[in-house]
Design an enzyme around this catalytic site. Structure first.
Site, PDB file in Angstrom:
ATOM      1  N   TYR A 137      22.329  -1.125  27.239  1.00 15.71           N
ATOM      2  CA  TYR A 137      22.345  -2.591  27.254  1.00 15.71           C
ATOM      3  C   TYR A 137      21.125  -3.098  26.498  1.00 15.71           C
ATOM      4  CZ  TYR A 137      20.941  -7.130  29.212  1.00 15.71           C
ATOM      5  OH  TYR A 137      20.486  -8.423  29.362  1.00 15.71           O
ATOM      6  N   PHE A 138      21.348  -4.029  25.560  1.00 13.15           N
ATOM      7  CA  PHE A 138      20.289  -4.608  24.742  1.00 13.15           C
ATOM      8  C   PHE A 138      19.892  -5.964  25.326  1.00 13.15           C
ATOM      9  CE2 PHE A 138      19.130  -7.353  21.066  1.00 13.15           C
ATOM     10  CZ  PHE A 138      18.028  -6.667  20.597  1.00 13.15           C
ATOM     11  N   ALA A 139      18.664  -6.060  25.845  1.00 11.38           N
ATOM     12  CA  ALA A 139      18.154  -7.291  26.448  1.00 11.38           C
ATOM     13  C   ALA A 139      17.215  -7.990  25.477  1.00 11.38           C
ATOM     14  CB  ALA A 139      17.420  -6.981  27.750  1.00 11.38           C
ATOM     15  N   TYR A 140      17.441  -9.285  25.237  1.00 19.15           N
ATOM     16  CA  TYR A 140      16.609 -10.028  24.294  1.00 19.15           C
ATOM     17  C   TYR A 140      16.024 -11.301  24.892  1.00 19.15           C
ATOM     18  CZ  TYR A 140      20.948 -12.724  23.911  1.00 19.15           C
ATOM     19  OH  TYR A 140      22.072 -13.468  24.200  1.00 19.15           O
ATOM     20  N   GLY A 141      16.462 -11.683  26.099  1.00 23.05           N
ATOM     21  CA  GLY A 141      15.992 -12.908  26.740  1.00 23.05           C
ATOM     22  C   GLY A 141      15.146 -12.602  27.966  1.00 23.05           C
ATOM     23  N   SER A 142      15.423 -13.283  29.069  1.00 27.07           N
ATOM     24  CA  SER A 142      14.600 -13.109  30.265  1.00 27.07           C
ATOM     25  C   SER A 142      14.732 -11.712  30.859  1.00 27.07           C
ATOM     26  CB  SER A 142      14.956 -14.164  31.322  1.00 27.07           C
ATOM     27  OG  SER A 142      16.303 -14.036  31.738  1.00 27.07           O
TER      28      SER A 142
ATOM     29  N   GLU B 260      25.140 -13.218  34.259  1.00 28.48           N
ATOM     30  CA  GLU B 260      25.281 -13.821  32.935  1.00 28.48           C
ATOM     31  C   GLU B 260      26.515 -14.720  32.816  1.00 28.48           C
ATOM     32  OE1 GLU B 260      22.838 -13.640  31.138  1.00 28.48           O
ATOM     33  OE2 GLU B 260      21.765 -11.847  31.755  1.00 28.48           O
TER      34      GLU B 260
END
Length: 223
Positions: free
Chosen positions: A41-46, A122
């Site tokens: 999983y690619f997380a880019y926000g909080s 989400e």
């Protein structure tokens, strides 16, 4: 060299095979009845915050810094993080002009229960949609021998400099793609994510590049 954005509306995705990449069907929206035992999983926000991820996904493991080329980070009209395809025209005022643009984030390994929890957090499928994309990966400390991609990553291809590409799950809001102002409570969560992501690697090589935080994220997230 510029990259062509991977479109979330494309009904196919590239996956690794012994002979290269292949195209297989995929669907957006809630996970199927039997999701994979684990995935990336690619997380880019909080969710850059390992504290937040631990509360949402107790079994998630942060593995690597990763970059998604052809896309850019924004705060959308809902006041939260989103990514949109990069504009092939002139860059917006104040945006980065680094040679290797795109979106930077942290790659986590998550299990099926963690993925179901993320879907709820989400707002899938009403807020974010689930998309599989190829991301460039750079190992964090403890990720294996120099030049390798470490545990949890099956390389699709490499560039000979310790980087590789792999397929990862990305949450994208395809409906609200305009820029907006961050929610007040979201500012604190994003700043925690920026700080905690910076603590995942060696001091001389922070996972989130300084120019990316300064020129991209700070356009939307005040200190």
């Amino acid at each position: 060299m510029s990259s062509t954005p991977q479109q979330p509306t494309n009904p196919t995705t590239e996956t690794a095979t012994s002979s290269g990449t292949s195209t297989t069907p995929r669907t957006n929206g809630p996970p199927c009845s039997a999701p994979p035992a684990s995935r990336l999983y690619f997380a880019y926000g909080s969710n850059l915050s390992t504290t937040q991820m631990a509360s949402r996904c107790p079994d998630a493991r942060p593995l690597h810094l990763a970059r998604l080329p052809g896309w850019r980070f924004i705060i959308n009209t809902r006041g939260v993080a989103n990514i949109v395809p990069e504009d092939p025209g002139p860059a917006p005022a104040g945006s980065c002009d680094q040679e290797e643009g795109g979106v930077y984030g942290i790659l986590y390994e998550i299990g099926a229960e963690d993925e179901e929890s993320l879907d709820l957090c989400e707002g899938v499928p009403f807020v974010y949609e689930k998309v599989e994309m190829l991301v460039w990966v750079e190992p964090l400390k403890g990720g294996g021998a120099e030049g390798s991609v470490g545990d949890g990553i099956a390389a699709v291809s490499g560039d000979g400099e310790g980087l590789a590409r792999t397929v990862a799950l990305v949450y994208v809001d395809t409906r609200r793609t305009g820029e907006g102002r961050p929610r007040e409570e979201y500012i604190g969560r994003m700043n925690r994510g920026i700080e905690e992501a910076g603590n995942l690697g060696p001091a001389e090589r922070l996972p989130l590049p300084g120019w990316y935080v300064r020129d991209v994220m700070r356009r939307f997230i005040p200190v």
